[in-house]
Design a protein around this motif. Structure first.
Motif, short mmCIF file in Angstrom:
data_model
loop_
_atom_site.label_atom_id
_atom_site.label_comp_id
_atom_site.label_asym_id
_atom_site.label_seq_id
_atom_site.Cartn_x
_atom_site.Cartn_y
_atom_site.Cartn_z
N THR A 282 0.83 -1.21 0.00
CA THR A 282 0.00 0.00 0.00
C THR A 282 0.86 1.25 0.00
O THR A 282 0.62 2.20 -0.76
CB THR A 282 -0.92 0.02 1.23
N LEU A 283 1.88 1.27 0.85
CA LEU A 283 2.78 2.42 0.93
C LEU A 283 3.52 2.63 -0.38
O LEU A 283 3.72 3.77 -0.81
CB LEU A 283 3.77 2.20 2.08
N THR A 284 3.92 1.55 -1.02
CA THR A 284 4.61 1.65 -2.31
C THR A 284 3.74 2.34 -3.34
O THR A 284 4.20 3.23 -4.08
CB THR A 284 5.00 0.24 -2.82
N TYR A 285 2.47 1.96 -3.40
CA TYR A 285 1.56 2.56 -4.37
C TYR A 285 1.32 4.04 -4.07
O TYR A 285 1.26 4.87 -4.98
CB TYR A 285 0.23 1.81 -4.38
N ILE A 286 1.18 4.38 -2.80
CA ILE A 286 0.97 5.79 -2.43
C ILE A 286 2.16 6.64 -2.89
O ILE A 286 1.99 7.72 -3.47
CB ILE A 286 0.77 5.93 -0.91
N ILE A 287 3.36 6.16 -2.62
CA ILE A 287 4.57 6.89 -3.01
C ILE A 287 4.65 7.03 -4.53
O ILE A 287 4.89 8.13 -5.05
CB ILE A 287 5.82 6.17 -2.47
N CYS A 288 4.45 5.94 -5.24
CA CYS A 288 4.57 5.96 -6.70
C CYS A 288 3.54 6.85 -7.36
O CYS A 288 3.85 7.62 -8.29
CB CYS A 288 4.46 4.54 -7.25
N ILE A 289 2.31 6.79 -6.90
CA ILE A 289 1.24 7.58 -7.50
C ILE A 289 1.50 9.08 -7.32
O ILE A 289 1.34 9.87 -8.25
CB ILE A 289 -0.13 7.18 -6.91
N ASN A 290 1.92 9.48 -6.12
CA ASN A 290 2.18 10.90 -5.88
C ASN A 290 3.44 11.39 -6.58
O ASN A 290 3.46 12.52 -7.11
CB ASN A 290 2.27 11.15 -4.37
N LEU A 291 4.48 10.59 -6.62
CA LEU A 291 5.69 10.98 -7.32
C LEU A 291 5.41 11.13 -8.82
O LEU A 291 5.81 12.13 -9.44
CB LEU A 291 6.78 9.93 -7.11
N ALA A 292 4.72 10.16 -9.40
CA ALA A 292 4.38 10.22 -10.82
C ALA A 292 3.49 11.42 -11.11
O ALA A 292 3.62 12.07 -12.16
CB ALA A 292 3.70 8.93 -11.25
#
Length: 340
Positions: A282-292
C-alpha cells in the motif's frame, strides 16, 4: 478538438474592449451590449489556448477587482472548424520567426485554472466521501475474503481515491498550501476509516490467508512500482486532458484499495507478518502515484501564476520529489532484500 467559451465582464469604465480580443488565439468573438447592463465579451477558443488567454486577460486587468471571467465547456458549435482551417493555422505557426513567436501557446491540456477547479471539487472532504470510502472497503473486504475478483473490481468503481491523491500532487506542484491541507485531510481520514473498518472486519471474520485475492497482496515486487507509477501518470493525465476520470479512478483504486483492506483484515486476524507485506505494498503505491503525479504536472508546464508563487511552488516540488524518491529508493532496497 475541445472548445471553451470565455465570457468576460470587464471592469467598470474599461473602454478598450477590442484590446481584449487576440484574433490569433481564438476561433470567434462577439460583444454583447445592452442598455443598463454590463457589457459581456465572448471568446470561443480551443481548450489548449485558454490558459494563455486567461493569463493575458489577468495581466490586462492587473490592479482591478471589479471584473469577472467565466470559462464554460462547449459540447458542439456550428459551423465547425474544418480540417482546412486547422492546417492553415499550423502553417501560420510554422512561419513564425522570433523566439517569442516560436513559443507554442498550445499547452496540450486544459488550462491551469480549469484543472485546479476540477481537482479541488474532487478533493472536498464530506460525509459522502466517507460513506463511499466505507462502502468500497466493505465490498472490497467481501471480495478478498470470498476470492471474488468481480467484488474487488466493484469496490474500486465506488472508491473516491483518485481525487485526493491527484490533489496532493497538484498542491505540491503549485505550492498551494490550502489545497495541500485539504488533500492531506481527505487522504488521512479516508485511509484511517478504511483501515479501521478492515481491522474490525478482520477481528470478527475468519480470514484464510491462502485465498489468492489476499495472498497476492502480501508481497511487493518491482512490477508493483511500475504499476503505481503508471497509475499516477494516468490519473493526472485524465484530469489535464479534460477526459472522464472515472475509468482512470478505477485503475488508481486497483493499486490502493485492495492492499489497504488486506492490511486491515490481516492485522485484525493477528497475521502481522502478512499484514506487514500488504502494508508495504500500500505504501509503495501511495509513493509511486504521488511521485508520478508531481512529475507529470511539471512536465506539462503546470506552474503558479506569480513569480513569488512560482518560487514557493518550485521549492515545495523539489522537497516533495526528494522525499518521495528517497522513500521509493528505501522501499526498493527493502523489496530486494526481503521479497526477491
Amino acid at each position: 478538438m475541445a472548445l471553451r467559451l470565455i465570457k468576460i465582464l470587464p471592469p467598470e469604465g474599461f473602454e478598450d474592449l477590442e484590446s481584449l480580443i487576440d484574433e490569433d488565439d481564438i476561433i470567434d468573438s462577439w460583444i454583447e451590449r445592452s442598455e443598463g447592463s454590463q457589457t459581456v465579451i465572448n471568446l470561443l477558443a480551443e481548450v489548449e489556448y485558454t490558459e494563455k488567454i486567461l493569463g493575458d486577460l489577468e495581466a490586462k486587468f492587473s490592479g482591478k477587482e471589479d471584473y469577472r471571467i467565466v470559462l464554460l465547456p462547449i459540447s458542439a458549435t456550428l459551423p465547425t472548424q474544418t480540417q482546412k482551417d486547422e492546417e492553415k493555422n499550423e502553417e501560420e505557426d510554422k512561419d513564425k520567426t522570433t523566439d517569442e513567436e516560436k513559443e507554442d501557446v498550445r499547452v496540450q491540456r486544459i488550462s491551469r485554472e480549469e484543472l485546479y477547479e476540477e481537482i479541488k471539487n474532487n478533493v472536498d472532504f464530506s460525509w459522502v466521501y466517507l460513506v463511499l470510502i466505507a462502502l468500497s472497503c466493505v465490498v472490497a473486504a467481501n471480495g478478498l475474503i470470498r476470492n471474488s475478483a468481480a467484488m474487488v473490481i466493484g469496490a474500486m468503481v465506488i472508491a473516491p481515491i483518485l481525487g485526493p491523491n491527484v490533489g496532493l500532487a497538484l498542491a505540491t506542484t503549485l505550492g498551494d498550501k490550502t489545497l495541500l491541507k485539504r488533500s492531506l485531510k481527505s487522504i488521512f481520514y479516508g485511509f484511517s476509516l478504511g483501515l479501521s473498518l478492515s481491522i474490525i472486519m478482520g477481528l470478527i471474520i475468519d480470514i484464510d490467508p491462502e485465498v489468492f485475492q489476499i495472498s497476492s497482496r502480501t508481497h511487493v515486487s518491482y512490477a508493483d512500482i511500475a504499476l503505481g507509477l503508471s497509475a499516477g501518470v494516468a490519473g493526472c493525465l485524465s484530469f489535464t486532458r479534460g477526459i472522464s476520470a472515472a475509468v482512470i479512478g478505477v485503475m488508481v483504486a486497483v493499486a490502493l484499495l485492495p492492499p489497504m483492506v488486506a492490511t486491515g483484515l490481516l492485522l485484525g486476524s493477528g497475521m502481522f507478518e502478512l499484514a506487514y507485506g500488504a502494508g508495504l505494498l500500500t505504501l509503495t503505491y501511495i509513493i509511486c502515484i504521488n511521485l508520478a503525479g508531481i512529475l507529470t504536472f511539471l512536465l506539462q508546464g503546470i506552474k503558479p501564476h506569480s513569480f513569488t508563487e512560482q518560487r514557493e511552488g518550485e521549492e515545495l516540488s523539489r522537497w516533495a520529489i526528494f522525499i518521495w524518491v528517497s522513500l521509493l529508493v528505501l522501499l526498493s532496497v527493502i523489496i530486494y532484500f526481503e521479497f526477491l
